[in-house]
Design an enzyme around this catalytic site. Structure first.
Site, short mmCIF file in Angstrom:
data_model
loop_
_atom_site.label_atom_id
_atom_site.label_comp_id
_atom_site.label_asym_id
_atom_site.label_seq_id
_atom_site.Cartn_x
_atom_site.Cartn_y
_atom_site.Cartn_z
N HIS A 68 0.83 -1.21 0.00
CA HIS A 68 0.00 0.00 0.00
C HIS A 68 0.87 1.25 0.00
O HIS A 68 0.57 2.24 -0.70
CB HIS A 68 -0.92 -0.03 1.23
CG HIS A 68 -1.71 1.22 1.42
ND1 HIS A 68 -1.35 2.18 2.34
CD2 HIS A 68 -2.85 1.67 0.84
CE1 HIS A 68 -2.23 3.16 2.31
NE2 HIS A 68 -3.15 2.88 1.40
N GLU A 71 2.18 1.79 -3.43
CA GLU A 71 1.15 2.38 -4.29
C GLU A 71 1.09 3.89 -4.13
O GLU A 71 1.02 4.64 -5.11
CB GLU A 71 -0.21 1.76 -3.93
CG GLU A 71 -1.41 2.42 -4.59
CD GLU A 71 -2.55 2.63 -3.62
OE1 GLU A 71 -3.03 3.78 -3.52
OE2 GLU A 71 -2.97 1.66 -2.98
N HIS A 72 1.14 4.37 -2.89
CA HIS A 72 1.11 5.82 -2.64
C HIS A 72 2.27 6.52 -3.32
O HIS A 72 2.10 7.58 -3.94
CB HIS A 72 1.17 6.08 -1.13
CG HIS A 72 -0.17 6.16 -0.47
ND1 HIS A 72 -0.60 7.27 0.22
CD2 HIS A 72 -1.19 5.26 -0.40
CE1 HIS A 72 -1.82 7.05 0.70
NE2 HIS A 72 -2.19 5.83 0.35
N GLU A 143 -4.35 7.83 7.55
CA GLU A 143 -5.28 6.92 6.88
C GLU A 143 -5.53 5.68 7.73
O GLU A 143 -6.67 5.20 7.85
CB GLU A 143 -4.71 6.53 5.52
CG GLU A 143 -5.63 5.67 4.68
CD GLU A 143 -5.07 5.35 3.30
OE1 GLU A 143 -5.53 4.37 2.69
OE2 GLU A 143 -4.17 6.09 2.83
#
Length: 433
Positions: A68, A71-72, A143
């Site tokens: 993740h 991905e950012h 997040e």
């Protein structure tokens, strides 16, 4: 274009191309649409934390949440931001990471070729520095905290931890506040090099474009780049053989108890298209057991055991599969007892429900036909090698030929007492009036 294949379904043609570097490309032209949608996916997700990096001999386990995090950071380049570049072309862009895949997408009504080039270029051009990585940690930490505060997400993640303790599945897709602090630029580079290879990725384009022109554009773009030799990434876990926790609970600041019941897949999912058929047999099974039209649902609803929040789901990804049944309830004990009883009596319940079965098939086919109007649904539901390249267009014929005895058989295989787990969230004692 000697490897170009075509699949015709419902009067539409999907063109599939396997490039020399291993990238799989699917194109579905819809010239009657104004929009073009594209998604580039790598077969790499949050569970893929342990592997042998290039040039090393022993497996390395990377911090939870690294897929993740990667991905950012893919959007942030040395001299541009991919989000901004898509915006200049009049396009929207986004990305998501699941347990086993990471996808990057765009949607546009103009400059489709420029958007495809941008998508390929920014995903295939890694750029990570410790400075940029450290800057991102605070953003991702926020997040993570947002998801931690969501009781519905807590309910889902709680049952997954029950079914797959001590595995990467038990860790949140985004990681933890602690784990993301351990991630370095070198970690990202090593994970990128292992999993972001063309042969481990697929591109799906659907919308308003000319197929020949788009194929030429993609071939030229890929021919200009150098990639490491073709190889297969390693995937470490067999989740069917892990232990299961039968029950856990927690207290939160909520008004009404929440309960989720998980059925962990202990059976082996068939490979290829047979796996896709298995998936939809379970979908039909869950509909026959728990949908709003069943006598079981109506009985629980009339008794006040369930309310409109009651729902069910089935997830099948690389290496694991499970069903969940969940909702708010004023009577948690009755909820658990009745939902499990329905599952354990599945074969007796459905084996003579020919009429309900045919209706369930028609409803599912109807939903799928409706989803074919959505460019996003067509592209996002493509699972690549998991189902041997099957698309939404391949699903409807499978469902139409399904027979009730096949659903009964899969119920016998899938639903086992030792595969059932319960997770509950109760209001804190101080919150009870």
């Amino acid at each position: 274009m000697k490897d170009l294949a075509t699949t015709v379904r419902f009067g539409e043609t999907i063109y599939t191309l396997k490039l020399p570097n291993g990238l799989t490309v699917n194109l579905l032209a819809r010239p009657q649409y104004h929009k073009t949608y594209g998604v580039l996916t790598t077969n790499y997700g949050s569970v893929d934390t342990t592997f042998i990096p290039e040039g090393q001999n022993e497996p390395v386990t990377y911090p939870a949440g690294i897929a993740h995090f990667l991905e950012h950071k893919m959007f942030d380049k040395e001299d541009y931001d991919a989000f901004d570049l898509f915006g200049k072309y009049g396009a929207d862009s986004n990305a998501f990471t699941s347990y086993t895949r990471t996808s990057y997408m765009f949607s546009t009504t103009e400059n489709a070729q420029a958007c495809v080039t941008t998508l390929l270029d920014f995903v295939q051009t890694p750029y990570f520095t410790d400075e940029k990585v450290n800057k991102e940690k605070g953003i991702i930490d926020q997040e993570i905290k947002m998801y931690e505060d969501n009781p519905n997400w807590g309910l889902f993640s709680g049952i997954v931890k029950n079914m797959y303790p001590q595995t990467p599945l038990a860790l949140d897709i985004a990681g933890t506040s602690q784990s993301i602090q351990e991630i370095t630029a070198q970690d990202l580079n090593e994970c990128y090099a292992h999993f972001y290879r063309p042969e481990n990725m697929n591109l799906f384009l659907v919308g308003n474009f000319i197929v020949d022109d788009m194929i030429s554009l993609i071939e030229e773009n890929q021919a200009e780049k150098e990639f490491p030799p073709l190889t297969s990434p390693q995937y470490q876990f067999d989740y069917t053989k892990t232990d299961l926790l039968p029950y856990r609970m927690e207290e939160r600041d909520i008004q009404q108890p929440k309960t989720i019941i998980g059925i962990k897949g202990l059976d082996q999912v068939p490979a290829g298209r047979a796996g896709l058929f298995y998936y939809f047999k379970i979908e039909i099974l869950m509909q026959l057991l728990y949908s709003e039209s069943t006598p079981q649902y109506l009985a629980m609803y009339n008794q006040g055991v369930i309310d409109d929040s009651f729902d069910y789901d089935f997830l099948l990804e690389r290496g694991f599969h499970f069903a969940t049944i969940y909702g708010n309830t004023k009577d948690p004990q009755a909820f658990v007892k009745q939902v499990i009883q329905i599952a354990e009596n599945a074969v007796e319940t459905i084996q003579n429900q020919t009429e309900a079965f045919e209706l369930a098939k028609k409803e599912l086919v109807g939903r799928l036909i409706t989803s074919l109007d959505s460019l996003e649904s067509i592209a996002n539901n493509y699972e690549g090698e998991l189902f041997a390249g099957a698309t939404l267009f391949d699903v409807i014929p499978l469902i139409e030929k399904m027979e009730l005895n096949e659903v009964v058989e899969v119920a016998q295989q899938f639903i086992k007492e030792e595969a059932i787990s319960v997770y509950q969230i109760f209001p804190k004692e101080d919150d009870i009036q």
